[in-house]
Design a protein around this motif. Structure first.
Motif, PDB file in Angstrom:
ATOM      1  N   TYR A 293       0.832  -1.201   0.000  1.00 55.16           N
ATOM      2  CA  TYR A 293       0.000   0.000   0.000  1.00 55.16           C
ATOM      3  C   TYR A 293       0.867   1.252   0.000  1.00 55.16           C
ATOM      4  N   ALA A 294       0.306   2.326  -0.566  1.00 52.25           N
ATOM      5  CA  ALA A 294       0.934   3.652  -0.543  1.00 52.25           C
ATOM      6  C   ALA A 294       2.284   3.658  -1.256  1.00 52.25           C
ATOM      7  N   GLY A 295       2.487   2.722  -2.175  1.00 49.85           N
ATOM      8  CA  GLY A 295       3.765   2.647  -2.872  1.00 49.85           C
ATOM      9  C   GLY A 295       3.972   3.799  -3.838  1.00 49.85           C
ATOM     10  N   VAL A 296       5.174   4.356  -3.846  1.00 46.43           N
ATOM     11  CA  VAL A 296       5.580   5.384  -4.796  1.00 46.43           C
ATOM     12  C   VAL A 296       7.004   5.090  -5.253  1.00 46.43           C
ATOM     13  N   THR A 297       7.478   5.839  -6.233  1.00 45.45           N
ATOM     14  CA  THR A 297       8.745   5.503  -6.889  1.00 45.45           C
ATOM     15  C   THR A 297       9.840   6.505  -6.545  1.00 45.45           C
ATOM     16  N   MET A 314       4.320  -2.598   3.517  1.00 44.32           N
ATOM     17  CA  MET A 314       3.936  -4.013   3.495  1.00 44.32           C
ATOM     18  C   MET A 314       2.899  -4.260   4.587  1.00 44.32           C
ATOM     19  N   ASN A 315       1.690  -3.720   4.346  1.00 44.31           N
ATOM     20  CA  ASN A 315       0.674  -3.755   5.384  1.00 44.31           C
ATOM     21  C   ASN A 315      -0.672  -3.422   4.756  1.00 44.31           C
ATOM     22  N   ASN A 316      -1.709  -3.439   5.577  1.00 44.72           N
ATOM     23  CA  ASN A 316      -3.054  -3.108   5.137  1.00 44.72           C
ATOM     24  C   ASN A 316      -3.778  -2.513   6.340  1.00 44.72           C
ATOM     25  N   TRP A 317      -4.534  -1.441   6.106  1.00 51.51           N
ATOM     26  CA  TRP A 317      -5.215  -0.791   7.220  1.00 51.51           C
ATOM     27  C   TRP A 317      -6.286  -1.675   7.856  1.00 51.51           C
TER      28      TRP A 317
END
Length: 411
Positions: A293-297, A314-317
């Motif tokens: 989640y919330a991955g950016v480059t 590496m998670n989930n709300w």
């Protein structure tokens, strides 16, 4: 019909992903549930990756961090660096909350031409662009509690100075107004900020990282809208096997993903420095699993490298605050290279672990009786480190729905 196989790569390496400087730190990284190649903070809470930028041989990873407890709270920017995307050195906290608010998510760039005027003696500033979240204002009932600020570093990110006239982008009266991802757009010779606003994206431009102008909006009536839009990213990618360039827009959403929780959708299209025009309206997901989640480059990876590298939380709300770790909570995915391929007149993102992990491989073993039809259990004794390569026969399916129909469960 041509028989097509798609490879799903699962990597499980046992190798220290951090380089502790003392024995007690080494002990912490041997704790139960502590991954050996996924970066995690030494102590405290961590979520969204922020400010990823490459400079002078180092990959910088900043991240949402609460150093005082293992639950989400007053946000700082934690900081780590790596020379190979495998081994990480955690550095002191980069950005602390101040009178304008907590330090929420954002990005970082190298201002090579010193357009901001923040550089000195020929040293280009590393500029962080982030969201201020003013909890006191929020408690008054106003919607103007999030704004965008900047800070800069002249010593490779080791120390930071906040801009004296923050915020550089005040809130116009929108409750969710956050997570700026900034890039230089050479064709228009200006900086572009991609900002999450409620359930859509606003694009802003600036000549200097300080003065911002609204260019356009994107997102109404397209994509998934089961939750708030967050942590966007906009970048160009060359279509595999061609000279064609397309623009990719990543948008994280919570909730509303294919797994019911938080996930990242993406759009492929054209961007001219003003407006993003998508190719098609189908909702596409970066992952169908729960834990990216919330991955950016990364910004400023040298042209000779040519890769677009992403890292995610590496998670989930759905369960982020309940993970049974001790003294720390939250880790990050393996860095992955993103590529763009055209299939059936549509464009799809392809992810692979960065090539640096190849150096960890040695030997191979074929699992006997490994042909599986339908839902089937395979019992095996894991021998770490381990990499699992699986080939899926998609003869009666298409690439367009592959991710929804195939997968594995590790338990």
């Amino acid at each position: 019909m041509m028989k097509t196989f798609y490879k799903l790569l699962v990597v499980v390496f046992i190798l220290s992903a951090c380089e502790p400087s003392a024995n007690n730190q080494q002990e912490k990284y041997n704790e139960q549930y502590r991954s050996k190649v996924h970066f995690s903070p030494e102590t405290g809470w961590a979520n969204d990756p922020n400010g990823m930028v490459y400079y002078d041989g180092e990959y910088h990873l900043f991240f949402q961090h609460n150093p005082d407890t293992t639950i989400w709270g007053p946000m700082h920017w934690g900081h780590a660096v790596s020379k190979d995307l495998i081994h990480w050195e955690q550095l002191p906290i980069a950005l602390y909350p101040d009178s304008l608010g907590w330090i929420f998510s954002g990005s970082a760039v190298i201002d090579w031409e010193n357009t901001s005027g923040l550089g000195e003696n020929g040293v280009p500033p590393m500029v962080a662009i982030f969201t201020y979240h003013n909890r006191e204002l929020e408690n008054t009932g106003t919607d103007k509690f999030q704004s965008q600020g900047i800070a800069y570093s002249l010593d490779k990110g080791r120390s930071w100075t906040k801009y004296e006239n923050n915020p550089v982008l005040p809130n116009p009266g929108i409750r969710d107004f956050r997570d700026p991802k900034v890039m230089w757009h050479p064709e228009s010779e200006k900086w572009i900020m991609t900002l999450a606003v409620l359930d859509h994206i606003n694009f802003y431009s600036s000549p200097n990282l300080i003065d911002w102008t609204l260019e356009s909006e994107f997102g109404e009536g397209i994509g998934a809208h089961g939750g708030v839009w967050e942590c966007p990213d906009l970048f160009p990618l060359q279509v595999e096997g061609t000279d064609e360039i397309k623009w990719v827009l990543l948008v994280s959403i919570n909730p509303g993903g294919p797994n019911g929780g938080s996930a990242t959708q993406y759009f492929v299209g054209e961007f001219d420095g003003h407006v993003f025009e998508p190719h098609g309206e189908r909702t596409k997901w970066l992952d169908y699993g729960k834990d990216n989640y919330a991955g950016v480059t990364w910004s400023d990876i040298p042209d000779e490298d040519g890769r677009r590298i992403l890292i995610g939380w590496m998670n989930n709300w759905q369960y982020a605050n309940e993970i049974p770790t001790s003294g720390w909570r939250g880790a990050f995915t393996l860095p992955r290279t993103l590529e763009l391929t055209e299939i059936y007149n549509d464009y799809l993102l392809v992810s692979s672990p960065v090539k640096e992990f190849e150096k960890l491989k040695s030997g191979s073993k074929k699992i006997s009786g490994s042909t599986v039809s339908g839902m089937q259990e395979i019992n095996m004794k894991p021998q770490f480190p381990m990499e699992i390569n699986l080939n899926f026969n998609t003869e009666n399916n298409t690439a367009m729905n592959f991710g929804e129909r195939f997968g594995i469960i590790l338990s």
